[in-house]
Design a protein around this motif. Sequence first.
Motif, PDB file in Angstrom:
ATOM      1  N   PRO A 177       0.799  -1.232   0.000  1.00 22.72           N
ATOM      2  CA  PRO A 177       0.000   0.000   0.000  1.00 22.72           C
ATOM      3  C   PRO A 177       0.826   1.274   0.000  1.00 22.72           C
ATOM      4  N   SER A 178       2.075   1.212   0.419  1.00 25.84           N
ATOM      5  CA  SER A 178       2.892   2.414   0.447  1.00 25.84           C
ATOM      6  C   SER A 178       3.627   2.651  -0.871  1.00 25.84           C
ATOM      7  N   HIS A 179       3.363   1.840  -1.854  1.00 23.81           N
ATOM      8  CA  HIS A 179       4.008   1.962  -3.155  1.00 23.81           C
ATOM      9  C   HIS A 179       3.652   3.305  -3.793  1.00 23.81           C
ATOM     10  N   PRO A 180       4.597   3.945  -4.511  1.00 28.94           N
ATOM     11  CA  PRO A 180       4.332   5.254  -5.133  1.00 28.94           C
ATOM     12  C   PRO A 180       3.133   5.249  -6.083  1.00 28.94           C
ATOM     13  N   ILE A 181       2.886   4.149  -6.766  1.00 30.05           N
ATOM     14  CA  ILE A 181       1.734   4.096  -7.674  1.00 30.05           C
ATOM     15  C   ILE A 181       0.435   4.169  -6.865  1.00 30.05           C
ATOM     16  N   PHE A 182       0.378   3.453  -5.755  1.00 34.53           N
ATOM     17  CA  PHE A 182      -0.798   3.508  -4.882  1.00 34.53           C
ATOM     18  C   PHE A 182      -1.038   4.937  -4.413  1.00 34.53           C
ATOM     19  N   ALA A 183       0.007   5.593  -3.967  1.00 30.88           N
ATOM     20  CA  ALA A 183      -0.115   6.966  -3.482  1.00 30.88           C
ATOM     21  C   ALA A 183      -0.582   7.907  -4.587  1.00 30.88           C
ATOM     22  N   ARG A 184      -0.101   7.715  -5.787  1.00 31.04           N
ATOM     23  CA  ARG A 184      -0.459   8.586  -6.904  1.00 31.04           C
ATOM     24  C   ARG A 184      -1.921   8.396  -7.319  1.00 31.04           C
ATOM     25  N   LEU A 185      -2.439   7.177  -7.188  1.00 29.88           N
ATOM     26  CA  LEU A 185      -3.791   6.878  -7.648  1.00 29.88           C
ATOM     27  C   LEU A 185      -4.862   7.053  -6.578  1.00 29.88           C
TER      28      LEU A 185
END
Length: 66
Positions: A4-12
Amino acid sequence: MTEPSHPIFARLYDPVMKPAELSVLADHRRYLVDELAGRVLDLGTGTGAMFPYFAEAATDGDDLTR
């Protein structure tokens, strides 16, 4: 599996949550700040979705994000 802390998750997160923010969460967020008074420290602000609601309820304060 993606963390969940992945940059893609944060961006979306915000774009994906926008329909829920507009239809359900906005009223709930207003309820949460309805009786706030004095100084409030929001710990774990995440994407900052509550900031606009704090601004509606606040009479004064410091912006510690600077």
